[in-house]
Design an enzyme around this catalytic site. Structure first.
Site, PDB file in Angstrom:
ATOM      1  N   HIS A 118       1.086 -36.162  53.182  1.00 14.31           N
ATOM      2  CA  HIS A 118       0.362 -36.556  51.954  1.00 14.31           C
ATOM      3  C   HIS A 118      -1.154 -36.581  52.137  1.00 14.31           C
ATOM      4  O   HIS A 118      -1.891 -36.685  51.158  1.00 14.31           O
ATOM      5  CB  HIS A 118       0.814 -37.938  51.480  1.00 14.31           C
ATOM      6  N   ASP A 248      13.816 -39.246  54.455  1.00 18.90           N
ATOM      7  CA  ASP A 248      14.016 -40.069  53.263  1.00 18.90           C
ATOM      8  C   ASP A 248      14.792 -39.290  52.204  1.00 18.90           C
ATOM      9  O   ASP A 248      15.101 -39.809  51.139  1.00 18.90           O
ATOM     10  CB  ASP A 248      12.673 -40.586  52.704  1.00 18.90           C
ATOM     11  N   TYR A 288      13.205 -44.008  55.831  1.00 21.74           N
ATOM     12  CA  TYR A 288      12.969 -45.459  55.884  1.00 21.74           C
ATOM     13  C   TYR A 288      14.228 -46.290  55.954  1.00 21.74           C
ATOM     14  O   TYR A 288      14.160 -47.506  55.989  1.00 21.74           O
ATOM     15  CB  TYR A 288      12.106 -45.859  54.670  1.00 21.74           C
TER      16      TYR A 288
HETATM   17  C1  X5A Z   1       5.590 -39.749  54.389  1.00 21.54           C
HETATM   18  C2  X5A Z   1       6.213 -40.466  53.236  1.00 21.54           C
HETATM   19  C3  X5A Z   1       5.923 -41.864  51.303  1.00 21.54           C
HETATM   20  C4  X5A Z   1       4.884 -42.623  50.560  1.00 21.54           C
HETATM   21  C5  X5A Z   1       5.504 -43.380  49.407  1.00 21.54           C
HETATM   22  C6  X5A Z   1       4.469 -44.164  48.646  1.00 21.54           C
HETATM   23  N1  X5A Z   1       5.399 -41.151  52.431  1.00 21.54           N
HETATM   24  N2  X5A Z   1       5.012 -44.805  47.509  1.00 21.54           N
HETATM   25  O1  X5A Z   1       7.422 -40.450  53.088  1.00 21.54           O
HETATM   26 ZN    ZN Z   2       8.653 -39.051  52.224  1.00 15.34          ZN
END
Ligand code: X5A
Ligand code: ZN
Length: 518
Positions: A118, A248, A288
């Protein structure tokens, strides 16, 4: 110490993943590559000097100043240690690229935090500080003179940082699928949709697959690989494959809310492992759920080590929403990739309904083709078959079987999804002496199928010299790159599209369009 600012991007993500690798005997089978810090020069391959200088100051800031600094970005948290960790995360990706490019290891995975996809030239975002994979791609191009790098982003979020970095660059093909929900889901960007295909010279080299519903399953992921990513990737012919390996997108993740099982990552990995002569570097992004994350990491690493992939559960075909996305992406990219040139066209010109086809097939089954009920026969040839076609007998009539690109497209878009759905206990590969299929294509075919199913090869008289290259593929060596192929013949692509359309009623994984088109 204060409670963690971020509740999900936590150190335990790495410790549980590493412990699982040890517990499953995988860590011992890997070569450990020492980490280094990315240098300023490495980071500047992607990020601006102003941004780097700003991040450099964070270890010396008070907590209050850090909070304030953090506020200018979206969904990211700065800890006094994060600059150091972010340099190690990017450096780990670069060490992995070096090890793979110099042949020290065949492939590998970097388990790193913070994630990267990101982050943008001048901004941290979404738990990411430096764009580890984007830096790795630029570094690989510069240091090893690579002409084409493929980035596959299977994280459930859109790696907009990677997209921005390469959207006008035809030397880097970026593919991302992501939870989108018609722009309702974070980061809620218009440019995450399927119609952002890249800009200027890079048009066609950015592929976004938006998921507009949660709950996507193994079938949805495999469909997109078979009908979008793999055909385009083989046509692109990368010198190196980088994976933004976020988990995720697996079941149980609080961010993704998808339903794919951890073992799907064994398949996604396997399907990429015969590109670029096997040179693949996976770099951890998100993930996560502390149960499915380590399982997914183990599936990926185990496959990179060459173990066969477990058979994925319940492949019941893609859902309607996934089919709609698939159709949109294929249409958006039709003009850039010859493998997609006829995407959706057979739908318009085919006047037989699937129901009629099925009846035709069943009638025929009752006569001389009953043997095919327990067997699927896919026959590649350049002669139009006289035999009646049915669900279990599939003659693939290509103009020239010799033509590697057409043959490969048939393997990716037809044979693979069919195999996944049919789930054979055994695959018998027969190579006829006059087939004209060259060794390297044969190796690709063997490499793709073995590891998914038990494969037996049959050679005909006078084909002895064919055995060695095939055996090497069976032993798990990556098939050599086919080199940049010329475009598949338009007639052949059209034949395949028609064939897929004929079989769609019987084989759900061959679908690329849903009810919404009619
Ligand atoms: C790397 C990644 C997720 C960010 C989520 C913010 N970032 N709401 O999975
Ligand atoms: Zn992600």
């Amino acid at each position: 110490m204060i409670s963690p600012a971020c509740k999900i991007e936590v150190p335990e993500r790495l410790t549980v993943s590493h412990e699982a690798l040890i517990k499953n005997g995988l860590a011992d089978r890997c070569v450990s590559v020492p980490v280094r810090e990315a240098t300023d020069a490495d980071i500047l391959l992607v990020h601006s000097e102003e941004y780097l200088e700003a991040v450099k100051k964070t270890p010396y800031m008070t907590l209050e100043d850090l909070k304030e600094f953090t506020l200018q970005y979206g969904d990211v948290y700065f800890h006094p240690n994060i600059y150091h960790c972010a340099k190690l995360a990017a450096g780990a990706a670069l060490q992995l690229v070096d090890s793979v490019m110099t042949g020290k290891v065949r492939n590998g995975m970097a388990l790193v935090r913070p994630p990267g996809h990101h982050s943008m030239s001048s901004a941290a975002n979404g738990f990411c500080v430096f764009n580890n994979v984007a830096i790795a791609a630029q570094y690989a191009k510069q240091k090893y003179g690579l002409k084409r790098v493929l980035i596959v982003d299977w994280d459930v979020h859109h790696g907009q940082g990677v997209q921005y970095c390469f959207e006008d660059d035809p030397s880097v093909l970026y593919f991302s699928w992501h939870r989108y929900e018609h722009q309702k889901f974070w980061p809620q960007l218009r440019e995450s949709d399927y119609d952002s295909v890249g800009k200027e010279k890079g048009a066609g080299f950015n592929i976004n697959v938006p998921w507009n519903k949660v709950g996507m399953k193994n079938s949805d992921y495999l469909s997109v690989f078979c009908h979008v990513l793999l055909p385009v990737a083989y046509e692109f012919c990368p010198d190196l494959v980088l994976v933004c390996a976020g988990f995720d997108s697996a079941i149980g993740d609080p961010e993704g809310e998808m339903c794919a099982s951890p073992d799907i990552f064994a398949h996604l990995t396997h399907l990429l492992m015969n590109l670029a002569g096997g040179k693949l570097c996976a770099v951890l992004e998100g993930g996560y759920n502390l149960t499915s994350l380590p399982q997914s990491v183990c599936q990926t690493v185990q496959t990179l080590l060459g173990d066969p992939a477990p058979r994925p559960a319940n492949l019941d075909g893609p859902c309607e929403s996934a089919l709609e996305s698939l159709h949109c992406v294929r249409s958006a990219h039709r003009q850039y990739w010859s493998c997609l040139k006829h995407a959706g066209i057979a739908v318009l010109s085919d006047h037989f309904s699937n129901e009629q086809r099925r009846q035709q097939c069943e009638q025929h089954d009752d006569r001389n083709l009953s043997i095919f009920r327990k067997t699927v026969l896919v026959q590649f040839s350049s002669k139009e078959s006289e035999e009646q076609k049915c669900k279990y007998y599939i003659p693939v009539c290509l103009k020239k079987v010799i033509d590697a690109s057409g043959f490969l497209q048939a393997v990716l878009g037809l044979l693979l999804p069919l195999g996944y759905e049919y789930d054979p206990s055994l695959v018998l590969l027969v190579r006829m002496p006059d087939s004209g299929v060259c060794d390297s294509v044969w190796q690709q075919l063997t490499g793709l199928l073995q590891g998914l199913w038990s494969v037996i090869l049959s050679f005909q008289e006078g084909e002895k010299e064919r055995v060695a290259p095939t055996a090497s593929a069976l032993l798990g060596d990556a098939a050599p790159s086919l080199g940049q192929l010329h475009s598949p013949l338009p007639e052949d692509v059209e034949v395949l599209e028609r064939l897929r359309h004929r079989l769609q009623g019987d084989w759900k994984l061959l679908q690329t369009t849903g009810e919404f088109t009619t």
